[in-house]
Motif scaffolding. Structure first.
Motif, PDB file in Angstrom:
ATOM      1  N   ALA A  75     -10.187  11.143   3.684  1.00 33.62           N
ATOM      2  CA  ALA A  75      -8.679  11.911   3.981  1.00 33.62           C
ATOM      3  C   ALA A  75      -8.108  11.467   4.671  1.00 33.62           C
ATOM      4  O   ALA A  75      -6.997  12.161   4.527  1.00 33.62           O
ATOM      5  CB  ALA A  75      -9.599  13.532   4.702  1.00 33.62           C
ATOM      6  N   ALA A  78      -5.692   9.662   2.426  1.00 34.63           N
ATOM      7  CA  ALA A  78      -5.183  10.266   1.198  1.00 34.63           C
ATOM      8  C   ALA A  78      -3.348  10.609   2.330  1.00 34.63           C
ATOM      9  O   ALA A  78      -2.397  11.143   1.953  1.00 34.63           O
ATOM     10  CB  ALA A  78      -5.629  11.321   0.701  1.00 34.63           C
ATOM     11  N   ASP A  82       0.492  10.946   1.452  1.00 34.78           N
ATOM     12  CA  ASP A  82       1.306  12.113   1.700  1.00 34.78           C
ATOM     13  C   ASP A  82       2.040  12.025   2.889  1.00 34.78           C
ATOM     14  O   ASP A  82       3.407  11.665   2.521  1.00 34.78           O
ATOM     15  CB  ASP A  82       0.125  12.718   2.441  1.00 34.78           C
ATOM     16  N   ARG A  88       1.022   7.336  -5.945  1.00 32.15           N
ATOM     17  CA  ARG A  88       0.238   7.353  -6.307  1.00 32.15           C
ATOM     18  C   ARG A  88       0.279   5.038  -6.243  1.00 32.15           C
ATOM     19  O   ARG A  88       0.936   4.499  -5.655  1.00 32.15           O
ATOM     20  CB  ARG A  88       0.135   6.559  -8.066  1.00 32.15           C
ATOM     21  N   LEU A 104     -12.358   7.195  -1.638  1.00 29.75           N
ATOM     22  CA  LEU A 104     -10.700   8.568  -2.412  1.00 29.75           C
ATOM     23  C   LEU A 104     -10.318   8.796  -4.143  1.00 29.75           C
ATOM     24  O   LEU A 104      -9.888   9.774  -4.311  1.00 29.75           O
ATOM     25  CB  LEU A 104      -9.837   8.018  -1.998  1.00 29.75           C
ATOM     26  N   TYR A 105     -11.299   7.381  -4.597  1.00 29.46           N
ATOM     27  CA  TYR A 105     -12.005   7.854  -6.171  1.00 29.46           C
ATOM     28  C   TYR A 105     -11.952   9.033  -6.994  1.00 29.46           C
ATOM     29  O   TYR A 105     -11.539  10.335  -7.447  1.00 29.46           O
ATOM     30  CB  TYR A 105     -11.862   6.411  -7.050  1.00 29.46           C
ATOM     31  N   THR A 107     -12.945  11.844  -4.716  1.00 29.56           N
ATOM     32  CA  THR A 107     -11.949  12.699  -4.461  1.00 29.56           C
ATOM     33  C   THR A 107     -10.888  13.274  -4.979  1.00 29.56           C
ATOM     34  O   THR A 107     -10.135  14.214  -5.097  1.00 29.56           O
ATOM     35  CB  THR A 107     -12.334  12.969  -2.530  1.00 29.56           C
ATOM     36  N   ARG A 108      -9.777  12.517  -4.823  1.00 34.85           N
ATOM     37  CA  ARG A 108      -7.970  12.522  -5.054  1.00 34.85           C
ATOM     38  C   ARG A 108      -7.576  11.244  -6.061  1.00 34.85           C
ATOM     39  O   ARG A 108      -7.019  10.479  -5.764  1.00 34.85           O
ATOM     40  CB  ARG A 108      -7.512  12.160  -3.509  1.00 34.85           C
ATOM     41  N   SER A 109      -8.495  11.275  -7.201  1.00 36.94           N
ATOM     42  CA  SER A 109      -8.259  10.450  -8.562  1.00 36.94           C
ATOM     43  C   SER A 109      -6.582  10.532  -8.892  1.00 36.94           C
ATOM     44  O   SER A 109      -6.119   8.778  -8.954  1.00 36.94           O
ATOM     45  CB  SER A 109      -9.382  10.001  -9.363  1.00 36.94           C
ATOM     46  N   ASP A 110      -6.127  11.099  -8.498  1.00 30.06           N
ATOM     47  CA  ASP A 110      -5.073  11.188  -9.371  1.00 30.06           C
ATOM     48  C   ASP A 110      -3.928  10.556  -7.770  1.00 30.06           C
ATOM     49  O   ASP A 110      -2.627   9.973  -8.585  1.00 30.06           O
ATOM     50  CB  ASP A 110      -3.763  12.720  -8.444  1.00 30.06           C
ATOM     51  N   LEU A 111      -3.720   9.893  -6.839  1.00 31.74           N
ATOM     52  CA  LEU A 111      -3.234   8.960  -6.135  1.00 31.74           C
ATOM     53  C   LEU A 111      -3.988   7.429  -6.613  1.00 31.74           C
ATOM     54  O   LEU A 111      -3.036   6.892  -5.957  1.00 31.74           O
ATOM     55  CB  LEU A 111      -3.531   9.483  -4.509  1.00 31.74           C
TER      56      LEU A 111
END
Ligand SMILES: O=C(O)CC1=CCC(=O)O1
Length: 266
Positions: A75, A78, A82, A88, A104-105, A107-111
């Motif tokens: 977190a 991430a 932000d 990305r 992180l992949y 929980t937030r693969s969009d990043l």
């Protein structure tokens, strides 16, 4: 030096933009701060926008409140992206940094547009081992086991021929906050991404030093085999911290990976 308030802790980071190049975020290992990437950063100045940070409880980053798990560290990563306005990035994680990248992949693969998983695994060590480290760090201090850790971090050749650096990196380890170090050990102990690596579907490069005493080549090789599109590279003449011991070779592998990603996007 840059600082940002992220998830209740002040996090120390470095951001060196290179226009038109992908952002690569470097996440360092247990007991180190982001200076371990200095020699890699210098070599990749034209290849990427460089971001590195001290994970909470390490270097100049605050520990913040408990409890802390790999999710907390993911977190924070991430939150840093932000804060920087990065949508990305390629995440290059060393050891616990690679575990944070896997988290992180999940929980937030969009990043994430790519992963470089360096001297790491889906699960590192045993609960018994990490509990031993936690107890020793908190009761006797990190210095009580620092020489053993140096054997895992660096090759016999480094010990023999690069004594000043060895002393410097031992100082880096022993100057970490024991509470921050112990919290990171607990986070590693409790993390296991064995069940999720098969779902990783971004370009991935797994790398290991041929003499890594913490996450040996067989372990990192099995991580690579569990990720469908992963490539696997072994760096000769390196222990657990190739960014210090073989920065030229590591930077070359990262550059090649970024170039392959660019070609595949076209
Ligand atoms: O200190 C070590 O043994 C090496 C290590 C294991 C996990 C990590 O981040 O570093």
């Amino acid at each position: 030096m840059n600082f940002a308030r992220i998830n209740g802790a002040t996090i120390h980071y470095r951001h060196r933009p290179t226009a038109g190049r992908p952002t690569v975020v470097f996440a360092n290992s247990l007991g180190t701060d982001m200076r371990i990437w200095n020699e890699v950063e210098r070599r990749l100045a034209d290849d990427c926008t460089f971001v590195a940070f001290d994970k909470r409880g390490h270097g100049l980053s605050e520990l913040g409140g408990a409890p802390q798990t790999i999710l907390t560290h993911a977190a924070d990563l991430a939150g840093l992206l932000d804060h920087l306005g990065v949508k990305r990035a390629v995440i290059c994680g060393l050891s616990i940094g690679g575990v944070i990248a896997q988290c992180l992949y999940k929980t937030r693969s969009d990043l994430i547009e790519g992963l470089i998983l360096c001297d790491t695994a889906a699960k590192i060590g045993t609960a018994e081992m990490w509990n031993g480290r936690i107890n020793a760090a908190l009761s006797e201090g990190i210095a009580s086991f620092a020489d053993d850790v140096m054997q895992k971090w660096f090759t016999p050749d480094f010990h023999k021929n690069r004594g000043e650096e060895l002393a410097g990196y031992k100082t880096m380890l022993t100057r970490q906050d024991p509470a921050g170090y112990a919290a990171a050990c607990a986070a590693i102990r409790d993390a296991d991404f064995t069940a999720t690596t098969a779902a990783i579907n971004v370009p991935t490069l797994c790398i290991v030093g041929d003499q890594d005493g913490s996450t040996p080549p067989e372990l990192v090789g099995s991580l690579a085999r569990s990720i469908p599109a992963a490539r696997f590279e072994v760096i000769a003449g390196a222990g657990h911290i190739p960014c210090v011991e073989q920065p030229e070779r590591l930077a070359g592998l990262i550059r090649g990976f970024l170039n392959d990603m660019r070609r595949e996007r076209k």
